[in-house]
Design an enzyme around this catalytic site. Sequence first.
Site, short mmCIF file in Angstrom:
data_model
loop_
_atom_site.label_atom_id
_atom_site.label_comp_id
_atom_site.label_asym_id
_atom_site.label_seq_id
_atom_site.Cartn_x
_atom_site.Cartn_y
_atom_site.Cartn_z
N SER A 155 -8.14 -6.56 -10.65
CA SER A 155 -6.77 -6.09 -10.88
C SER A 155 -5.88 -7.23 -11.34
O SER A 155 -5.01 -7.07 -12.20
CB SER A 155 -6.20 -5.47 -9.60
OG SER A 155 -6.74 -4.19 -9.38
N LYS A 161 0.86 -1.18 0.00
CA LYS A 161 0.00 0.00 0.00
C LYS A 161 0.89 1.22 0.00
O LYS A 161 2.01 1.19 0.50
CB LYS A 161 -0.91 0.02 1.24
CG LYS A 161 -2.21 0.78 1.00
CD LYS A 161 -3.15 -0.02 0.11
CE LYS A 161 -4.50 0.65 -0.03
NZ LYS A 161 -5.45 -0.20 -0.78
#
Length: 428
Positions: A318, A173
């Site tokens: 994704s 992240k």
Amino acid sequence: MLLSGLSKSCLSERNCKFLQKFMPITQQLELKRHQHEIPKHLEKMPEEATPEFSHMVQYYYHAAARLMEPSLVKELEKKYPRADNKWREGRVAAILKFIGVVSCCIEVTFPLHKSDGTYELITGYRAHHCRHRLPVKGGIRYAMDVDQDEVKGLAYLMTFKCACVNAPFGGAKGGVRIDVKKYEDKDLKTITRRYTMELLKKNMLGPGIDVPAPDVNTGQREMAWVVDQYLKTYGHDDINALAITTGKPIHFGGVNGRTSATGRGMVLTKENADKVQAKILLEGANGPVTPAADQILRKKKVLMIPDMYCNAGGATVSYFEFLKNINHVSYGKMSVKRESSMIHEIIESISQSVKQKIEPTKKLENLRDCHSEAAIIDYGLQTVMETAGQGIKETSNEYSLCNDLRTAANIFAIQKIFNALESSGISQ
């Protein structure tokens, strides 16, 4: 998917307590002997009103790891029958401790010469939780509350989310601490490109290393800027350059069916959890329920569908986009016409055999007419989510977790991460 059949197969809370009470003494001793330690700074998490996000995610992991540790040791008994049991226990403990930490987190600061002529220092972050699978995967967000604690917690959660839906990525992240409303598009482009370069220079970005996606206040535009910056620098001779991000525009290697952006929902606490009247709670945001609220809601018999499953659709699609980019062919291009024609010919053949016009069912008609990439992606997403949901249900039943699907989802994900690390050798 996840709810289907759960009430029939899941033991009631009373039955769970009964089984624990009359558990064979040998099994009780086994549970006491294998005790994965919850770190001291996390022990009081079920009592905290507003815990730090990363601490909250870590607590859920350690609670699940503690519960499943004895079964992991038993698995190694089968795999290493000649090994000493103390060695097996030590190996399991080491792997669980390793999964419990964020392996890498960097902070970068760079100057921005703004359109109005002023200068500003911009700070960004990128965290890699676990690299048991490469590349790692996780969004890039632009917000004023971005800090190390947030990106670490979200990277942590991303690892389990990907494992839960069987997407072969580690968790990552990142983000930049800015208020996007205060910057012109030109400045945002400069920030994105400079942030990309800082990560590239530190080997924290690449199709085989780390593949970001859109998140809060970012979208297709920002992902296109990242790709373009990579193509013009480190990736000028990389045939898989487009796979450096997902969530891109369609004309830039994106896929139809992945336009959703991550949102913020209401992060439920022990102050407001008791006010929830719903019987089923679907967690669309990341980490929206604190451990204290989780206990309150489970006592109220609220069935919570955890975030790592409920909002894993973006991560799944994704993965499909990543596969499209490294395979260099769009979904359905090579096979959809053949499959559609085959269904049509089968129906025609049956009609001729029985000498009667046969009409396809609605489901068969949908399959026959499934020409678009978005439709193919949707079928793939349904398959992945159904498989993950079934796995979580079976785990819940195996560990007699009743309505505690959060712990079941964690155990379901941890099992896969553990297997990957144990097989490859964690210290080699």
